[in-house]
Design an enzyme around this catalytic site. Structure first.
Site, PDB file in Angstrom:
ATOM      1  N   HIS A   1       0.696  -1.114   0.022  1.00  0.00           N
ATOM      2  CA  HIS A   1       0.002   0.008   0.133  1.00  0.00           C
ATOM      3  C   HIS A   1       0.760   1.233  -0.209  1.00  0.00           C
ATOM      4  O   HIS A   1       0.613   2.003  -0.965  1.00  0.00           O
ATOM      5  CB  HIS A   1      -0.814  -0.107   1.246  1.00  0.00           C
ATOM      6  CG  HIS A   1      -1.943   1.155   1.282  1.00  0.00           C
ATOM      7  ND1 HIS A   1      -3.114   1.049   1.076  1.00  0.00           N
ATOM      8  CD2 HIS A   1      -1.515   2.239   1.912  1.00  0.00           C
ATOM      9  CE1 HIS A   1      -3.720   2.213   1.110  1.00  0.00           C
ATOM     10  NE2 HIS A   1      -2.882   3.168   1.531  1.00  0.00           N
ATOM     11  N   GLU A   2       1.716   1.438   1.061  1.00  0.00           N
ATOM     12  CA  GLU A   2       2.640   2.238   1.274  1.00  0.00           C
ATOM     13  C   GLU A   2       3.771   2.445  -0.236  1.00  0.00           C
ATOM     14  O   GLU A   2       4.011   3.586  -0.420  1.00  0.00           O
ATOM     15  CB  GLU A   2       3.496   2.712   2.460  1.00  0.00           C
ATOM     16  CG  GLU A   2       2.454   2.466   3.711  1.00  0.00           C
ATOM     17  CD  GLU A   2       1.469   3.653   3.645  1.00  0.00           C
ATOM     18  OE1 GLU A   2       1.509   4.513   3.108  1.00  0.00           O
ATOM     19  OE2 GLU A   2       0.449   3.351   4.125  1.00  0.00           O
TER      20      GLU A   2
ATOM     21  N   HIS B   1       1.730   4.459  -2.851  1.00  0.00           N
ATOM     22  CA  HIS B   1       1.723   5.663  -2.723  1.00  0.00           C
ATOM     23  C   HIS B   1       3.152   6.330  -3.309  1.00  0.00           C
ATOM     24  O   HIS B   1       3.630   7.211  -3.665  1.00  0.00           O
ATOM     25  CB  HIS B   1       1.593   6.043  -1.244  1.00  0.00           C
ATOM     26  CG  HIS B   1       0.231   5.995  -0.795  1.00  0.00           C
ATOM     27  ND1 HIS B   1      -0.658   6.715  -1.398  1.00  0.00           N
ATOM     28  CD2 HIS B   1      -0.511   5.373   0.133  1.00  0.00           C
ATOM     29  CE1 HIS B   1      -1.929   6.539  -0.725  1.00  0.00           C
ATOM     30  NE2 HIS B   1      -1.774   5.769   0.171  1.00  0.00           N
TER      31      HIS B   1
HETATM   32 ZN    ZN Z   1      -3.163   4.933   1.432  1.00  0.00          ZN
END
Ligand code: ZN
Length: 507
Positions: A272-273, A276
């Site tokens: 997830h990170e 990003h």
């Molecule tokens: Zn997020």
């Protein structure tokens, strides 16, 4: 008489000063959450305050307006003399103007009062959550809601006051558009949850004693497989995972390394990170100092994390390649578990209380619930004191469960304490954008499954870079998605994706 290009170059020079200050502010924020000794919080708050006020002064300075005014009309955003400026440079001018106009809308005194109230409310919230005590939080939250409503008046809006807040996080988004999306999504998700919740799937092998060193080794291996540029990022441990960026060459991510729940707390967090982070790495550094080297919106940012975490990271092709690596790293947990059992375990659908641990199907319902509450608080149709009651009612209606206490109910998130109203819906928008992008990505790469199941992932990074990252803030989210996928934002791809995965059982 200066040419438009000379005006633009003077703007970039000033912009680089401002963005450098912003990147220092980001860096000390990162340090605060990772390595800062806890008694340094006093001086750190002073440092932060000082930097933020410098940035605000620069953004509202007459000098910046003088630099902009030969290129664009400040009152209505109409471009003036821009011959010799390319599309990206013109886009930068338009976005600069928006930032300047926005910075001037909020009076300095209000910004200070808001920041002070938010930091008080956050510390009261932390204690209230711990003590499961909504009443002590109530007067502070009432004050925050009042300030946020005041903020909507300063920012201005056409139809609904909540539109002013949405504009902050997702430019162009409105209550009218969101209601339409969510009115279609909500009954679909409620129905799907009922159909596919399955409590008999074995998941106990996911929990265990994991060696931290081995976890980090695997995390770095995953980030490198995703295509992170060596020497341009860090991954550290923190209690609450996050990703921030000082510059495309300096992306900072954190994850949880002390855990008994390796997949949810660590691996999916890293993916997830990492999503990003790749977005931030993919911004064009030659535009540093301009809005083109900035991310577009929270929803688009979240689409980048969701596509890696869920659409790819919880898929069968992905684990076909990576499961043997996981087994190799943690044989005590996984050596006797078949890939199919593992895949089922990481995709269990089960209504639960805590949003951040929710599965792909129920997650958006948690967010829609918050959106509905926020919207009525802002238009005045709901009183803050009635939140717990409405929260529990909606949890029962949407997920069929009622929280036993406020800690697992309306006190669980930090957002409202910070005054971050209008932010939650971007989590669902992230899913919707991600589903559309995922469809287009697969269309452009018909051998998608084969590639991913052989551990090749960098083509995904390249595709996202080409269609999303490199544009920064050039287009609106609507236009960017339309250009990348050929269709406007809609809930249909997300619905089709969930149906295919959870009903038809095809990946
Ligand atoms: Zn997020």
């Amino acid at each position: 008489m200066n040419t438009p290009l000379q005006h633009y170059e003077a703007l970039v020079e000033k912009g680089q000063d401002i963005y450098t200050l912003k990147s220092i502010s980001t860096l000390i924020g990162w340090d605060q959450e990772t390595y800062m000794p806890k008694n340094a919080i006093g001086i750190r708050s002073l440092q932060k305050q000082h930097l933020e006020s410098l940035i605000h002064k620069e953004m509202t300075s007459t000098y910046l307006q003088e630099l902009l005014s030969p290129l664009i009309r400040l009152d209505n955003g109409e471009l003036l003399k821009v011959d010799g400026l390319d599309l990206m440079q013109q886009g930068a001018v338009k976005e600069w103007r928006k930032d300047v106009v926005k910075a001037k809308k909020l009076p300095d005194l209000f910004v200070e009062a808001f920041a002070k109230a938010a930091s008080e409310t956050v510390s009261v919230w932390a204690e209230a959550k711990q003590a499961n005590d909504f009443d002590s939080f109530l007067p502070y939250l009432e004050k925050m809601v009042e300030l946020v409503r005041e903020k909507t008046d300063y920012l201005g809006y056409k139809d609904h006051p909540y539109d002013a807040l949405l504009e902050e996080y997702e430019p162009g988004m409105t209550v009218e558009k969101l209601d339409k999306l969510f009115d279609s999504l909500k009954p679909f998700l409620i129905n799907l949850t009922k159909k596919c919740k399955n409590l008999s799937i074995q998941t106990d092998f996911l929990y265990g004693d994991y060696n931290e060193h081995k976890i980090l080794e695997l995390d770095h291996y995953l980030l490198q497989s995703m295509g992170f540029k060596e020497g341009c990022y860090r991954l550290d441990a923190s209690n609450h995972p996050f990703c921030v960026s000082c510059h495309p060459t300096d992306v900072r991510m954190t994850t949880v390394t002390k855990t008994r729940d390796l997949l949810a707390a660590n691996i999916f967090t890293v993916l997830h990170e990492g999503g990003h982070g790749l977005y931030e790495q993919g911004l064009d550094p030659s535009f540093f100092g301009t809005p083109i080297c900035e991310f577009l919106s929270m929803g688009i940012h979240e689409s980048q994390s969701k596509i890696w975490e869920a659409f790819i990271g919880q898929s069968l092709p992905f684990w076909t390649y990576f499961y043997p690596k996981l087994q190799e790293s943690f044989p005590q947990n996984f050596s006797n578990v078949l890939l199919t059992s593992f895949y089922q375990a990481i995709n269990v659908v089960e209504p639960s209380f805590i949003r951040i641990y929710a599965d792909e199907v129920t997650y958006s319902l948690h967010v829609i619930l918050r959106y509905e509450i926020e919207k009525s608080l802002i238009d005045g149709s709901l009183q803050v004191k009635d939140i717990p009651h409405v929260w529990n009612e909606k949890m029962q209606a949407y997920l069929g469960i009622t929280p036993k206490n406020h800690r697992e109910g309306c006190l669980q998130d930090i957002h409202w304490a910070w005054g971050l109203f209008g932010y939650f819906p971007t989590y669902v928008l992230g899913n919707l954008y991600a589903a559309q992008l995922f469809d287009s990505l697969k269309k452009d790469h018909p051998d998608f499954k084969e590639k991913v199941s052989q551990g090749h992932l960098t083509f995904i990074r390249d595709w996202l870079n080409e269609h999303i990252h490199r544009y920064g803030r050039l287009y609106s989210p609507d236009t960017l998605i339309q250009r990348a996928t050929g269709t406007p934002l809609s809930e249909e791809s997300f619905k089709a994706y969930l149906t295919k995965k959870y009903i038809d059982k095809k990946d």
